[in-house]
Design a protein around this motif. Structure first.
Motif, short mmCIF file in Angstrom:
data_model
loop_
_atom_site.label_atom_id
_atom_site.label_comp_id
_atom_site.label_asym_id
_atom_site.label_seq_id
_atom_site.Cartn_x
_atom_site.Cartn_y
_atom_site.Cartn_z
N TRP A 187 -0.10 21.35 -2.83
CA TRP A 187 0.60 22.19 -3.37
C TRP A 187 0.19 23.46 -3.20
O TRP A 187 1.05 24.69 -2.52
CB TRP A 187 0.97 22.33 -4.82
N ALA A 188 -0.98 23.77 -2.72
CA ALA A 188 -1.36 25.44 -2.67
C ALA A 188 -2.40 25.67 -1.17
O ALA A 188 -3.41 26.22 -1.41
CB ALA A 188 -2.24 25.93 -3.90
N SER A 189 -1.78 25.03 -0.09
CA SER A 189 -2.41 25.16 1.12
C SER A 189 -1.18 25.20 2.04
O SER A 189 0.27 24.97 1.75
CB SER A 189 -3.24 24.02 1.74
N THR A 242 7.51 28.96 -5.51
CA THR A 242 6.98 27.66 -5.69
C THR A 242 5.20 27.51 -5.82
O THR A 242 4.15 27.43 -6.40
CB THR A 242 7.70 26.73 -5.47
N THR A 243 5.10 28.11 -4.24
CA THR A 243 3.39 27.97 -3.80
C THR A 243 2.53 29.17 -4.85
O THR A 243 1.37 28.58 -4.93
CB THR A 243 2.72 27.51 -2.89
N GLY A 244 3.30 29.73 -5.61
CA GLY A 244 2.36 30.95 -5.64
C GLY A 244 2.27 30.43 -6.97
O GLY A 244 1.26 30.15 -7.65
N GLU A 245 2.98 30.20 -7.41
CA GLU A 245 3.52 29.70 -9.38
C GLU A 245 2.03 28.03 -9.49
O GLU A 245 1.93 27.56 -10.78
CB GLU A 245 5.18 28.94 -9.93
N ARG A 246 2.02 27.45 -8.21
CA ARG A 246 1.40 25.92 -8.75
C ARG A 246 -0.21 26.56 -7.89
O ARG A 246 -0.82 26.14 -9.49
CB ARG A 246 1.95 25.17 -7.04
N LEU A 247 -0.38 27.41 -7.87
CA LEU A 247 -1.45 27.78 -7.22
C LEU A 247 -2.09 28.96 -8.88
O LEU A 247 -3.62 28.94 -8.58
CB LEU A 247 -1.54 29.60 -6.33
N GLY A 248 -1.02 29.61 -9.44
CA GLY A 248 -1.90 30.03 -10.98
C GLY A 248 -1.74 28.70 -12.04
O GLY A 248 -2.82 29.15 -12.43
N GLN A 249 -0.97 28.03 -11.48
CA GLN A 249 -1.65 26.49 -12.02
C GLN A 249 -3.35 26.70 -12.14
O GLN A 249 -3.89 25.90 -13.30
CB GLN A 249 -1.48 25.54 -12.66
N ALA A 269 -2.92 33.31 0.78
CA ALA A 269 -2.73 34.16 -0.08
C ALA A 269 -2.68 35.82 0.58
O ALA A 269 -2.63 36.90 -0.60
CB ALA A 269 -2.73 33.95 -1.56
N MET A 270 -3.91 35.94 0.61
CA MET A 270 -4.24 37.88 1.81
C MET A 270 -3.77 37.65 2.14
O MET A 270 -3.01 39.52 2.30
CB MET A 270 -5.55 37.34 2.13
N ARG A 271 -3.33 37.32 3.01
CA ARG A 271 -1.91 37.54 3.76
C ARG A 271 -0.10 38.50 3.56
O ARG A 271 0.22 39.16 3.73
CB ARG A 271 -2.03 36.94 5.45
N THR A 272 0.10 37.03 2.64
CA THR A 272 1.57 37.59 1.97
C THR A 272 1.12 38.64 0.48
O THR A 272 2.20 38.45 0.40
CB THR A 272 1.98 36.50 1.60
N GLY A 273 -0.20 38.51 0.36
CA GLY A 273 -0.53 39.90 -0.49
C GLY A 273 0.84 39.09 -2.11
O GLY A 273 0.72 38.22 -2.80
N ASP A 274 2.29 40.40 -2.62
CA ASP A 274 2.05 39.70 -4.14
C ASP A 274 3.01 38.89 -3.58
O ASP A 274 3.51 38.00 -4.49
CB ASP A 274 2.38 41.05 -4.54
N MET A 275 3.40 38.45 -2.70
CA MET A 275 4.66 37.13 -2.01
C MET A 275 3.74 35.88 -3.54
O MET A 275 4.57 34.82 -4.10
CB MET A 275 5.26 37.28 -0.70
N ILE A 276 2.73 35.85 -3.51
CA ILE A 276 1.86 34.75 -3.78
C ILE A 276 1.41 34.90 -4.75
O ILE A 276 1.50 34.25 -6.27
CB ILE A 276 0.85 33.96 -2.35
N ALA A 280 1.18 33.83 -8.89
CA ALA A 280 0.09 33.02 -9.47
C ALA A 280 -0.48 33.86 -10.08
O ALA A 280 -0.81 33.30 -11.79
CB ALA A 280 -1.02 32.60 -7.45
N ARG A 281 -0.51 35.23 -10.51
CA ARG A 281 -1.38 35.79 -12.01
C ARG A 281 -0.50 35.75 -12.60
O ARG A 281 -0.77 35.63 -13.76
CB ARG A 281 -1.06 37.52 -11.25
N GLY A 282 1.14 35.39 -12.50
CA GLY A 282 1.58 35.42 -13.85
C GLY A 282 1.58 34.08 -14.89
O GLY A 282 1.58 34.07 -16.42
N VAL A 283 1.47 32.99 -13.70
CA VAL A 283 1.69 31.36 -14.74
C VAL A 283 -0.44 31.67 -15.60
O VAL A 283 -0.28 31.74 -16.23
CB VAL A 283 1.82 30.48 -13.25
N MET A 284 -0.94 32.42 -14.21
CA MET A 284 -1.88 32.20 -14.69
C MET A 284 -2.43 33.02 -16.28
O MET A 284 -2.81 32.39 -16.59
CB MET A 284 -3.25 33.16 -13.77
N MET A 285 -1.68 34.06 -16.32
CA MET A 285 -1.56 34.64 -18.06
C MET A 285 -1.13 34.30 -18.95
O MET A 285 -1.69 34.10 -19.98
CB MET A 285 -1.05 36.36 -17.26
#
Length: 319
Positions: A187-189, A242-249, A269-276, A280-285
């Motif tokens: 999911w996150a690669s 979706t990738t960002g959300e899965r990464l957040g999990q 994630a480093m290259r896309t910045g806040d797109m991912i 991800a931060r939102g789901v983590m929180m």
């Protein structure tokens, strides 16, 4: 006094880079070539040896100038014996004794290390992890692995296998990563993004929904998807979110289990910045324990595209 140098070799499923340094984290020179795993390890090993010689010759040095060689590569691998054991992105590299091969060829000590562990040490010493006692580094490239710093030191685990978060199953179905359907790596690669994109494009074409991605011919890569998302492509944007959300999990799991001060993420994630990282931060929180989540920063790797180079050099010096 003759110059002494460290040699770093960063082996990935897409490319292999060879770098030379007199003092870390400075990279004096580098070369790279396509790894082409389908052709087996012999071609790449030959190019690595020739590349090291070429870098030395360019600086007017001989092999006697080498202090040590460090090889950074995705796992599984045997760090102690120095054997690469057919990682998912290097499936043809079956039990390759690279430590012995390069050690004999150049007559110096050669170290082998998992790329996530090497990246964690590089970011902790020289990048976004500086000052953090407890830190996690995520590779997020073709695959996904984690390097863990606990109380300022690399944590390896009982069998040198700590940090294989990519193998954890998130869902019963979904893209395949680390030979497991629905895994974190799926999911996150980059490999997982490509799988999701191919299915999404097939569905969009059936509905005659034209987008930048559906106009693409041939195999899609994560790079193609992220580029299309930056141009506002609806299908690509949904995949990246979706990738960002899965990464957040994944981040929530790591935060709950390890309570890190900082999570540093390289690669996509480093290259896309806040797109991912935004999703991800939102789901983590939302999903992690509030106190632990509030104490954890999630940041892109500060070494940028140099991280693989510096990580391999850290392996040469010793972790």
């Amino acid at each position: 006094m003759a110059a002494k140098v460290w040699i770093g070799v960063d082996i990935g499923g897409t490319k292999t880079a060879i770098v030379v340094s007199e003092r870390l984290p400075e990279v004096r020179d580098r070369i790279q070539f396509a790894t082409l795993p389908a052709k087996g390890p012999e071609r790449a090993l030959d190019l690595i040896g020739k590349g090291i010689v070429a870098l030395l010759k360019k600086r007017g040095l001989t092999t006697s100038a080498i202090c040590g060689i460090g090889v950074s590569c995705g796992g599984p691998l045997d760090r102690i014996r120095g054997i690469i054991q057919a990682p998912p992105n290097l499936a043809t590299w079956i039990d390759v004794p690279i430590k012995a091969i390069l050690g004999r060829q150049f007559g110096v000590r050669c170290n082998l290390e998992n790329d996530a562990n090497a990246g964690a040490v590089a970011e902790h010493r020289y990048g976004a992890g500086r000052g953090a006692g407890n830190m996690i580094f995520l590779t997020m490239g073709t695959g996904l692995g984690a390097g863990i710093i606990v109380d300022g030191r690399l944590y390896r685990g009982t069998d040198d296998l700590a940090g294989e978060i990519g193998h954890v199953r998130l869902t019963r179905g979904g893209p395949i990563g680390y030979h497991k359907r629905g895994s974190v790596e799926g999911w996150a690669s980059g490999g997982g993004i490509a799988q999701v994109a191919m299915r999404a494009v097939e569905d969009a074409r059936k509905r005659r929904h034209r987008t930048l991605l559906t106009a693409h011919r041939g195999t899609l890569s994560a790079r193609d998807v992220c580029a299309a998302a930056k141009h506002g492509d609806a299908v690509a944007t949904r995949i990246v979110r979706t990738t960002g959300e899965r990464l957040g999990q994944v981040l929530a799991i790591l935060v709950d289990v390890l309570n890190p001060q900082r999570i540093v993420i390289g690669g996509i994630a480093m290259r896309t910045g806040d797109m991912i990282l935004g999703p991800a931060r939102g789901v983590m929180m939302r999903e992690a324990l509030p106190t632990s989540a509030a104490s954890c920063e999630v940041v892109p790797a500060a070494l940028g595209e140099r991280i693989g180079d510096v990580a391999a050099l850290c392996v040469a010096v010793g972790l």
